[in-house]
Write a protein that holds these residues in place. Structure first.
Motif, PDB file in Angstrom:
ATOM      1  N   HIS A 162       0.812  -1.215   0.000  1.00 33.93           N
ATOM      2  CA  HIS A 162       0.000   0.000   0.000  1.00 33.93           C
ATOM      3  C   HIS A 162       0.846   1.266   0.000  1.00 33.93           C
ATOM      4  O   HIS A 162       0.385   2.346   0.376  1.00 33.93           O
ATOM      5  N   CYS A 172      -7.722   1.197  -4.613  1.00 39.68           N
ATOM      6  CA  CYS A 172      -7.264  -0.085  -4.076  1.00 39.68           C
ATOM      7  C   CYS A 172      -8.338  -0.659  -3.138  1.00 39.68           C
ATOM      8  O   CYS A 172      -9.227   0.058  -2.683  1.00 39.68           O
ATOM      9  N   CYS A 174      -7.998  -1.308  -0.186  1.00 37.81           N
ATOM     10  CA  CYS A 174      -7.863  -0.648   1.130  1.00 37.81           C
ATOM     11  C   CYS A 174      -8.641   0.659   1.168  1.00 37.81           C
ATOM     12  O   CYS A 174      -8.735   1.290   2.219  1.00 37.81           O
ATOM     13  N   ARG A 176      -7.828   3.394  -0.578  1.00 39.75           N
ATOM     14  CA  ARG A 176      -7.000   4.509  -1.020  1.00 39.75           C
ATOM     15  C   ARG A 176      -6.684   4.343  -2.504  1.00 39.75           C
ATOM     16  O   ARG A 176      -7.002   3.334  -3.112  1.00 39.75           O
ATOM     17  N   CYS A 179      -2.209   2.514  -4.888  1.00 47.99           N
ATOM     18  CA  CYS A 179      -1.247   1.719  -4.108  1.00 47.99           C
ATOM     19  C   CYS A 179      -0.422   0.826  -5.046  1.00 47.99           C
ATOM     20  O   CYS A 179      -0.892   0.467  -6.133  1.00 47.99           O
TER      21      CYS A 179
END
Ligand SMILES: [Zn+2]
Length: 312
Positions: A162, A172, A174, A176, A179
């Motif tokens: 990440h 991504c 996640c 965000r 990444c």
């Protein structure tokens, strides 16, 4: 001789091994994780495996148990905060639950961290005091070995997948954007292949009913422009990520593992090219980029070494 029990618990497979303190494999078992059956069942499975080893190898006293699980963990408190591949695993006090049935010292750690530790003990990182490792699989995991020990940080360390490569990039898992994982993981290689073909880029992959990362690799080997471009892009992003880590930590050794590392020749040129441009104080010729050597066994070795280091 004492034995160390190591577990590598992934979304698909549960692997377990008994390894001597000298690093010799005495027994190895693998079975489907059956994660959909829930938390309690999986914990029962861990306990039964330990009991099975105790029974089948009663001549070997057990020193302790190490367990690697994908996700965000609090190793000291023994809590699995969240595991993306294990449904229902949120804030599970794993150590507390296991200690009711298992009389040995137990340690838990993130699975990618343990792959790094395994390579440090018996694999490609043997003799290297400081290195970091990337596992290129469905996602990208990482581990940092500092002075021969795992660098766990104060919370979850080594989320190398990440590292931000492009602030305006793809979103991504996640949450965000841009990444490293969105460029160089197997799942994103496939997603990007579909996206480019949808936009009209020709490729032999268009003939496949369903594309896998392996298909992209085969297409690249056959000179397919889209597949080659995707591996070049992965290499470029890996070069930036690795340079960032080398520049930050001052490390000169990098180990790359995971299924995607089998496509080494397709991305390594682009990776090295980017690395030469992005390194600051370290000379490129001083950086060693090594392929991991323990394969699927690295996590179990790491889990056992975690026990050994904690008990020594
Ligand atoms: Zn991410």
């Amino acid at each position: 001789m004492k034995g160390l029990i190591g577990f590598d618990i992934g979304g698909t497979n549960l692997r377990c091994g008994l390894i001597s303190e000298e690093g010799k494999i005495i027994a190895f078992y693998t079975q489907p994780t059956g994660a959909q059956r829930g938390v309690e069942k999986l914990i029962q499975e861990i306990i039964s495996q330990v009991k099975r080893i105790e029974k089948e190898h009663s001549e070997i006293p057990i020193a302790g148990i190490g367990i690697g699980i994908a996700g965000i963990l609090k190793p000291i408190q023994g809590i699995v905060c969240f595991s993306p591949n294990l449904p229902g695993w949120r804030q599970i006090p794993l150590l507390k639950m296991l200690r009711q049935s298992i009389p040995y010292p137990i340690f838990i750690e993130n699975d990618a961290n343990l792959i790094a530790l395994g390579e440090a003990w018996q694999g490609a990182g043997r003799g290297e005091k400081n290195f970091f490792l990337l596992t290129l699989g469905t996602g990208i995991g990482g581990g940092i070995i500092y002075q021969g020990h795992l660098w766990s940080g104060e919370t979850s360390a080594a989320e190398i997948g990440h590292i931000k490569i492009d602030p305006y990039g793809e979103r991504c898992l996640c949450g965000r954007r841009g990444c490293l994982e969105t460029f160089a993981s197997a799942s994103w290689l496939v997603r990007r292949a579909y996206k480019h073909m949808h936009l009209g880029m020709p490729s032999i992959l268009a003939k496949y009913p369903k594309i896998t990362a392996k298909d992209v690799f085969t297409a690249a080997q056959r000179g397919d422009i889209l597949a080659c471009y995707l591996f070049q892009l992965a290499g470029w992003a890996l070069g930036i990520g690795i340079a960032t880590l080398c520049n930050t930590l001052g490390f000169k050794t990098v180990i790359i593992g995971g299924g995607m590392s089998n496509a080494w020749e397709e991305f390594i040129g682009s990776l090295k090219g980017t690395l030469t441009k992005e390194l600051l104080a370290i000379d490129y010729s001083e950086v060693k980029i090594i392929k991991s050597s323990l394969g699927d066994m690295a996590g179990i070795y790491g889990a056992c070494y975690l026990v050994k280091q904690n008990l020594d």
